[in-house]
Design an enzyme around this catalytic site. Structure first.
Site, PDB file in Angstrom:
ATOM      1  CD  GLU A   1      16.611  28.826  28.695  1.00  0.00           C
ATOM      2  OE1 GLU A   1      17.135  28.535  27.543  1.00  0.00           O
ATOM      3  OE2 GLU A   1      15.831  29.791  29.098  1.00  0.00           O
ATOM      4  CB  CYS A   2      19.351  31.099  34.317  1.00  0.00           C
ATOM      5  SG  CYS A   2      20.602  32.056  35.261  1.00  0.00           S
ATOM      6  N   GLY A   3      18.078  29.841  36.594  1.00  0.00           N
ATOM      7  CA  GLY A   3      17.436  29.572  37.729  1.00  0.00           C
ATOM      8  C   GLY A   3      16.907  28.188  37.911  1.00  0.00           C
TER       9      GLY A   3
END
Length: 443
Positions: A328-330
Site C-alpha cells: 500500500e502506498c509506500g
C-alpha cells in the site's frame, strides 16, 4: 461499566485539536482514569500519538469508508475497558464529502450517531469576543450535534482569555479551560503531517508538559461530567478486510508504519497471526508466513537504505514466488523498479512490479477513494468494492506494463481510471484500504 464518550473538534485544521486531546488524555491517565482515544476519518499519525498518551491503540472511525455496522463495532472495540473514549476529529467538525446523511466522513456524523457531546477547540489568536459568534454557529447548525463546551486555545494573556470567555458565557456556551500561546507546544511536521510518534525523541517529556498544562488550565472534572454514555448497536461486522493469510508478515519500521489498527485487530480476531519484520534492518519476510503486507510510510526518506537491503530484496523475491505480497502506498513504491528521492537520486527497489516512482516530482494526491478490484489478490476478490483513501506526494514516472489492480472513483463517484498493478502473486497501489463494502447496507 458503560464507557462515556467525548468528541474533540474545531472549526478547521490547525486549531490545536491534537495538542488539546493529548494534554487531556495524558492528564486523565495521570489521575488513573481508564481512557482510550480514537480518530475520526483517515489518519495514521495522530492515532500513534494518542496511543503514546493513553497506552492503548487508537482506532479510526470513518463514517464514509466504514459501513454502519462496522462503524458501530469499531467504536465498541475502541471504547472497550475504558471509562472515557476521547475521539479527535479531522479538519472542521462539519467538513466532509457529499453523501447520504451520516455517511459524509464528518466528525459531526459520529457526534450525531453516537450522541457524543462535542468539546470545541477554538483558536482565538487574532480575535476575542467575536469567537462567541463562531461558537454559536457551530452550536446551532445541527440539532443532532450537541456542542457541550469550548476550550480556548493560543490565548495570549489573562485579559485575552477574560474577553473571549465573557462573550461566550453571555452566549450561553460553557468555557472549560484554555491553553496558552506557546511556540514550544507545536509538534514537528513533515510533508504528510506530523512527524511520527516513534520518531519523536522527546515525546514522553512533551506529553508530561501537556498533561501538566491540562491539569493547570482545563476543568478536568467538568469535562468528565459532560461526557455521555455511548452504547453502539450490538453485533460485530467481522474484519474490515478479510485476512489475506493465516500468518501475515507485516513490514514494521520507520519506513513502513501506516497500518490501520482496526485492520490488524480484525485480522487477529479472525484468527490470523501477525509476524513483524523490518526491511530497514535488512530482514526478509518470515518464512513461516503465508502472505506479506507492506504498509505505507516514508520509504522516500530511507530509499538508500532500502536499496542496499539485499537480504530483504532477495527474501521478498523468493517469498513472492509462492505466496501473495501486497503493498500500500509506500509499500507499492518499494515493489516497483525504482524510487527517486527528493534530491533526484534514483534507487533500485525490489522490481516485483514494473512501475517507477519519484518524490522529486512532487504532487499532492489526497482524498477518499472507492476501489473496484479487477482480480483476486491479497487485498480481496475480483469485483469487490473497498473504500479508503489516497494521501501521497509521489508521482509515477514510469507506469510499467503490469495490468491494473483496481478501478478507482472519488467520494462523489467520479471515475478516476485504473490504478496500481499486479504481477503473479504480487499486487499494490497507492490506495489505502479501510473497509470492504457489503452488497447491501443497513443505515
Amino acid at each position: 461499566m458503560i464507557p462515556h464518550g467525548l468528541l474533540i473538534a474545531a472549526p478547521r485544521s490547525g486549531s490545536g485539536k491534537t495538542t488539546v486531546a493529548l494534554g487531556l488524555i495524558a492528564a486523565l491517565v495521570r489521575r488513573g482514569v481508564p481512557v482510550r482515544a480514537a480518530k475520526a476519518g483517515p489518519d495514521y499519525i495522530d492515532p500513534a500519538f494518542h496511543a503514546a498518551a493513553s497506552g492503548h491503540d487508537s482506532l479510526n472511525l470513518d463514517s464514509w469508508a466504514m459501513p454502519p455496522a462496522l462503524l458501530d463495532a469499531t467504536l465498541a472495540h475502541a471504547a472497550a475497558e475504558s471509562e472515557l473514549l476521547v475521539v479527535e476529529t479531522a479538519m472542521g467538525l462539519f467538513d466532509g464529502v457529499d453523501g447520504p446523511p451520516g455517511r459524509r466522513g464528518r466528525g459531526a456524523d459520529l457526534a450525531a450517531r453516537f450522541r457524543m457531546p462535542v468539546l470545541l477547540v477554538l483558536d482565538i489568536s487574532g480575535q476575542s469576543q467575536s469567537v462567541a459568534a463562531v461558537a454559536h454557529g457551530f452550536a446551532t447548525l445541527d440539532p443532532a450535534v450537541r456542542v457541550a463546551g469550548v476550550i480556548l486555545n493560543r490565548v495570549a494573556s489573562p485579559r485575552h482569555h477574560a474577553g473571549a470567555a465573557s462573550a461566550l458565557r453571555d452566549a450561553g456556551i460553557a468555557v472549560l479551560g484554555s491553553m496558552p500561546r506557546e511556540a514550544g507546544l507545536a509538534l514537528p511536521e513533515r510533508h504528510l503531517g506530523l512527524v511520527q510518534a516513534r520518531e519523536h525523541g522527546t515525546l514522553a517529556a512533551f506529553l508530561d508538559t501537556l498533561a501538566a498544562m491540562a491539569e493547570r488550565d482545563l476543568d478536568l472534572g467538568a469535562i468528565l461530567r459532560l461526557a455521555a454514555p455511548i452504547e453502539p448497536a450490538p453485533g460485530d461486522f467481522g474484519p474490515a478486510i478479510p485476512p489475506p493469510g493465516q500468518r501475515i508478515a507485516i513490514a514494521d519500521d520507520a519506513a513502513f508504519s501506516f497500518l490501520y489498527p482496526h485492520l490488524a485487530q480484525g485480522w487477529q480476531r479472525a484468527g490470523a497471526e501477525l509476524l513483524a519484520f523490518s526491511p530497514l534492518a535488512d530482514e526478509p519476510p518470515p518464512d513461516a508466513a503465508d502472505c506479506c503486507w507492506l504498509p505505507g510510510g516514508y520509504p522516500e526518506l530511507h530509499a538508500g537504505r532500502l536499496a542496499a537491503a539485499s537480504r530483504f530484496h532477495h527474501g521478498l523475491t523468493r517469498f513472492a514466488e509462492t505466496r501473495p505480497v501486497h503493498g500500500e502506498c509506500g509499500g507499492y513504491m518499494v515493489l516497483g523498479q525504482a524510487l527517486t528521492d527528493a534530491h533526484g537520486t534514483a534507487h533500485a527497489m525490489t522490481g516485483l512490479l514494473g512501475h517507477s516512482t519519484s518524490y522529486a516530482k512532487r504532487r499532492m494526491h489526497l482524498g477518499y477513494r472507492e476501489a473496484t478490484l479487477l482480480a483476486d489478490t491479497a487485498i480481496g476478490r475480483r469485483g469487490q468494492v473497498l473504500r479508503g483513501h489516497e494521501f501521497h506526494y509521489a508521482s509515477v514516472t514510469d507506469p510499467g506494463a503490469d495490468p491494473p489492480l483496481a478501478e478507482l472513483a472519488d467520494a462523489a463517484g467520479n471515475r478516476l481510471g485504473p490504478a496500481g498493478g499486479r504481477r503473479g502473486l504480487v499486487s499494490g497501489s497507492f490506495f489505502h484500504a479501510i473497509a470492504v463494502q457489503p452488497t447491501s447496507e443497513t443505515p
